[in-house]
Design an enzyme around this catalytic site. Structure first.
Site, PDB file in Angstrom:
ATOM      1  N   HIS A   1       0.895  -1.251  -0.036  1.00 26.87           N
ATOM      2  CA  HIS A   1       0.041   0.015   0.086  1.00 26.87           C
ATOM      3  C   HIS A   1       1.032   1.201  -0.155  1.00 26.87           C
ATOM      4  CE1 HIS A   1       0.707  -0.425   4.361  1.00 26.87           C
ATOM      5  NE2 HIS A   1       0.574   1.054   4.266  1.00 26.87           N
TER       6      HIS A   1
HETATM    7  C1  UD1 Z   1      -2.282   5.741   5.594  1.00 19.99           C
HETATM    8  C2  UD1 Z   1      -1.123   6.315   6.125  1.00 19.99           C
HETATM    9  C3  UD1 Z   1      -0.212   5.413   6.037  1.00 19.99           C
HETATM   10  C4  UD1 Z   1      -0.456   4.027   6.775  1.00 19.99           C
HETATM   11  C5  UD1 Z   1      -1.744   3.515   6.124  1.00 19.99           C
HETATM   12  C6  UD1 Z   1      -2.241   2.044   6.793  1.00 19.99           C
HETATM   13  C7  UD1 Z   1      -0.755   8.802   5.994  1.00 19.99           C
HETATM   14  C8  UD1 Z   1      -0.120   9.681   5.191  1.00 19.99           C
HETATM   15  N1  UD1 Z   1      -0.678   7.450   5.278  1.00 19.99           N
HETATM   16  O1  UD1 Z   1      -2.142   5.337   4.087  1.00 19.99           O
HETATM   17  O2  UD1 Z   1       1.054   5.719   7.036  1.00 19.99           O
HETATM   18  O3  UD1 Z   1       0.497   2.716   6.535  1.00 19.99           O
HETATM   19  O4  UD1 Z   1      -2.789   4.457   6.024  1.00 19.99           O
HETATM   20  O5  UD1 Z   1      -3.289   1.662   6.009  1.00 19.99           O
HETATM   21  O6  UD1 Z   1      -1.496   8.835   6.865  1.00 19.99           O
HETATM   22  N2  UD1 Z   1      -9.497   4.687   1.113  1.00 19.99           N
HETATM   23  C9  UD1 Z   1     -10.718   4.255   1.048  1.00 19.99           C
HETATM   24  N3  UD1 Z   1     -11.301   3.864   2.291  1.00 19.99           N
HETATM   25  C10 UD1 Z   1     -10.847   4.055   3.497  1.00 19.99           C
HETATM   26  C11 UD1 Z   1      -9.570   4.602   3.623  1.00 19.99           C
HETATM   27  C12 UD1 Z   1      -8.879   5.238   2.806  1.00 19.99           C
HETATM   28  O7  UD1 Z   1     -11.124   3.979  -0.011  1.00 19.99           O
HETATM   29  O8  UD1 Z   1     -11.275   3.672   4.702  1.00 19.99           O
HETATM   30  C13 UD1 Z   1      -8.724   5.307  -0.089  1.00 19.99           C
HETATM   31  C14 UD1 Z   1      -9.125   6.528  -0.460  1.00 19.99           C
HETATM   32  O9  UD1 Z   1      -9.248   6.591  -2.161  1.00 19.99           O
HETATM   33  C15 UD1 Z   1      -7.794   7.397   0.028  1.00 19.99           C
HETATM   34  C16 UD1 Z   1      -6.738   6.465   0.007  1.00 19.99           C
HETATM   35  O10 UD1 Z   1      -7.252   5.127   0.229  1.00 19.99           O
HETATM   36  O11 UD1 Z   1      -7.568   8.326  -0.890  1.00 19.99           O
HETATM   37  C17 UD1 Z   1      -5.694   6.765   0.637  1.00 19.99           C
HETATM   38  O12 UD1 Z   1      -6.150   6.655   2.050  1.00 19.99           O
HETATM   39  P1  UD1 Z   1      -4.961   7.678   3.128  1.00 19.99           P
HETATM   40  O13 UD1 Z   1      -5.603   7.408   4.365  1.00 19.99           O
HETATM   41  O14 UD1 Z   1      -4.896   9.067   2.556  1.00 19.99           O
HETATM   42  O15 UD1 Z   1      -3.724   6.964   2.872  1.00 19.99           O
HETATM   43  P2  UD1 Z   1      -3.408   5.244   3.070  1.00 19.99           P
HETATM   44  O16 UD1 Z   1      -2.619   5.299   1.675  1.00 19.99           O
HETATM   45  O17 UD1 Z   1      -4.433   4.481   3.578  1.00 19.99           O
HETATM   46  N1  UDP Z   2      -3.811  -5.740   8.790  1.00 15.26           N
HETATM   47  C1  UDP Z   2      -5.284  -5.997   8.908  1.00 15.26           C
HETATM   48  N2  UDP Z   2      -5.930  -6.377   7.580  1.00 15.26           N
HETATM   49  C2  UDP Z   2      -5.110  -6.349   6.423  1.00 15.26           C
HETATM   50  C3  UDP Z   2      -3.741  -5.805   6.429  1.00 15.26           C
HETATM   51  C4  UDP Z   2      -3.208  -5.619   7.671  1.00 15.26           C
HETATM   52  O1  UDP Z   2      -5.526  -6.300   9.839  1.00 15.26           O
HETATM   53  O2  UDP Z   2      -5.641  -6.717   5.268  1.00 15.26           O
HETATM   54  C5  UDP Z   2      -3.287  -5.099  10.152  1.00 15.26           C
HETATM   55  C6  UDP Z   2      -1.933  -5.847  10.519  1.00 15.26           C
HETATM   56  O3  UDP Z   2      -2.084  -7.131  11.065  1.00 15.26           O
HETATM   57  C7  UDP Z   2      -1.263  -4.682  11.348  1.00 15.26           C
HETATM   58  C8  UDP Z   2      -1.797  -3.541  10.590  1.00 15.26           C
HETATM   59  O4  UDP Z   2      -2.999  -3.815   9.862  1.00 15.26           O
HETATM   60  O5  UDP Z   2      -1.911  -4.783  12.771  1.00 15.26           O
HETATM   61  C9  UDP Z   2      -0.924  -2.736  10.022  1.00 15.26           C
HETATM   62  O6  UDP Z   2      -1.423  -1.731   9.240  1.00 15.26           O
HETATM   63  P1  UDP Z   2      -0.935  -1.247   7.783  1.00 15.26           P
HETATM   64  O7  UDP Z   2      -0.259  -2.328   6.909  1.00 15.26           O
HETATM   65  O8  UDP Z   2      -2.422  -0.865   6.909  1.00 15.26           O
HETATM   66  O9  UDP Z   2      -0.284   0.229   8.111  1.00 15.26           O
HETATM   67  P2  UDP Z   2       1.410   0.483   8.388  1.00 15.26           P
HETATM   68  O10 UDP Z   2       1.549  -0.445   9.716  1.00 15.26           O
HETATM   69  O11 UDP Z   2       2.181   0.057   7.301  1.00 15.26           O
HETATM   70  O12 UDP Z   2       1.302   1.675   8.675  1.00 15.26           O
END
Ligand code: UD1
Ligand code: UDP
Length: 347
Positions: free
Chosen positions: A204
């Site tokens: 991601h």
């Molecule tokens: C965010 C965090 C990242 C973390 C990740 C965990 C920041 C800058 N990034 O990245 O550090 O590792 O979460 O999962 O805070 N979206 C949906 N549904 C949701 C949420 C998001 O469809 O419930 C989609 C939207 O299109 C959105 C995109 O995902 O624009 C990105 O979401 P965003 O929260 O901005 O960043 P992540 O890539 O999720």
């Molecule tokens: N995780 C989850 N479902 C998924 C992918 C990740 O429950 O499909 C959990 C994982 O076990 C960990 C956390 O989400 O506890 C990590 O989050 P993510 O990878 O989204 O973010 P990051 O740690 O990179 O910020």
């Protein structure tokens, strides 16, 4: 003592839960704020159900947006709330935009700020999370570090000794507390997989999934690996659109709930990921992990865990994966990753 705990995105819920529990046991009044950065049921609600987290006391409903829009919305919504709740301390976890937004507001509010997971550094300034970590630490009063390398980073950046607390890893508190429940699930067999025979993948990071030119070689590597063992890939919503038709032996599924995902990790033969938290969980579970990045802010998972940095070159990824399948690393876990970090933080 009144404490606001902030959660906003998927990797926050499992970090905030042990801190909330330990603070509650210590007699603090805990107020839970959900910023709404993540809002799909599979990115939010399922974690409240799986982990038994009570419903948030306040929902800021900020949703998605550019960095400035999202961080700004968090700040604008959190400022009046902090004025209304008047906490003594605000606890923020991790490195997402919600962490940064609430940290900046708290720092100017008069309340004390505690950062859980302080001191992690990738030194890759192209990662938005690196900026969030450094700025959040800078304005925090309490710096709760998960590992000695994080303490070393904070010391070298000039923080006072009395701000720095080596407490261990809260994510591991939640992992150990829920492992038996996760292992009792049929997640693996329900997907037609067998324990110890498949690779689990998550992708991601913007650097991996936003640019098709960067993603294509990673998907080629997964296709190659799938010839040797089946691959399952729970797709993050950021990447879901780009992760189609990789190979018939790469099963792309919706984002997994916490217990299902821990079940999938624990029984995997190999994990390939660009997640931060998954590098830590695989270390504790003793499952080999290849991190599809050039840097990690969690180097202790390399030196005292099962993680290896393999970058983005498909040949290197496949070659390393095959050698890890032949000779998996031994299981070992860093000190203080023992299930009691939340209690140390509350104390
Ligand atoms: C965010 C965090 C990242 C973390 C990740 C965990 C920041 C800058 N990034 O990245 O550090 O590792 O979460 O999962 O805070 N979206 C949906 N549904 C949701 C949420 C998001 O469809 O419930 C989609 C939207 O299109 C959105 C995109 O995902 O624009 C990105 O979401 P965003 O929260 O901005 O960043 P992540 O890539 O999720
Ligand atoms: N995780 C989850 N479902 C998924 C992918 C990740 O429950 O499909 C959990 C994982 O076990 C960990 C956390 O989400 O506890 C990590 O989050 P993510 O990878 O989204 O973010 P990051 O740690 O990179 O910020």
């Amino acid at each position: 003592m009144r404490v606001i705990c902030v959660a906003g995105a998927r990797p926050n819920y499992m970090k905030v839960k042990p801190v909330m529990d330990a603070l509650g046991t210590s007699g603090a009044e805990v107020v839970l704020v959900h910023t709404g950065q993540h809002y799909d049921p599979a990115m939010s609600e399922v974690f409240f159900a799986d982990l038994g987290i009570r419903a948030p006391d306040h929902q800021l409903q900020v949703g998605s947006g550019s960095h400035a829009t999202q961080t700004g919305k968090v700040m604008a919504a959190f400022e009046p709330l902090i004025g209304q709740v008047r906490p003594d301390v605000v606890v923020v976890v991790g490195d997402v935009n919600s962490t940064l937004g609430c940290a900046l507001v708290t720092a100017k509010s008069g309340a004390l700020l505690a950062h859980v997971e302080a001191g992690l550094r990738s030194r890759d300034w192209a990662m938005p999370e690196e900026i969030n970590r450094v700025v959040t630490d800078r304005v925090s009063d309490f710096l709760f570090a998960p590992s000695p390398d994080a303490v070393g980073n904070l010391r070298s950046e000039g923080y006072r000794e009395d701000q720095i607390h080596l407490v261990g890893n809260v994510m591991v508190d939640t992992l150990l507390a829920n492992l038996d429940r996760a292992l009792a699930r049929d997640t693996v067999s329900d997907l037609g997989l067998r324990a110890g025979e498949y690779a689990l993948v998550t992708l991601h990071r913007p650097a991996n999934v936003d640019d098709p030119g960067a993603l294509a070689p990673l998907l080629a590597a997964l296709g190659e690996l799938a010839r040797v063992c089946p691959v399952v890939l729970p797709a993050h919503p950021r990447a879901a659109g780009q992760l189609r038709d990789i190979s018939p032996r790469v099963q792309v599924i919706p984002p997994a709930g916490y217990l299902d995902f821990i079940a999938l990790q624990a029984a995997a033969r190999l994990v390939l990921t660009d997640s931060g938290g998954v590098q830590e969980e695989t270390t504790v579970l003793g499952v080999p992990c290849l991190t599809l990045r050039d840097t990690t802010e969690r180097p202790i998972t390399l030196t005292e865990g099962t993680n290896q940095l393999v970058g983005r070159d498909p040949e290197r990824i496949v070659k390393t994966a095959l050698s890890v399948l032949e000779a998996p690393p031994p299981r070992r876990a860093p000190a203080l990753w023992d299930g009691h970090a939340g209690q140390r933080i509350a104390a």
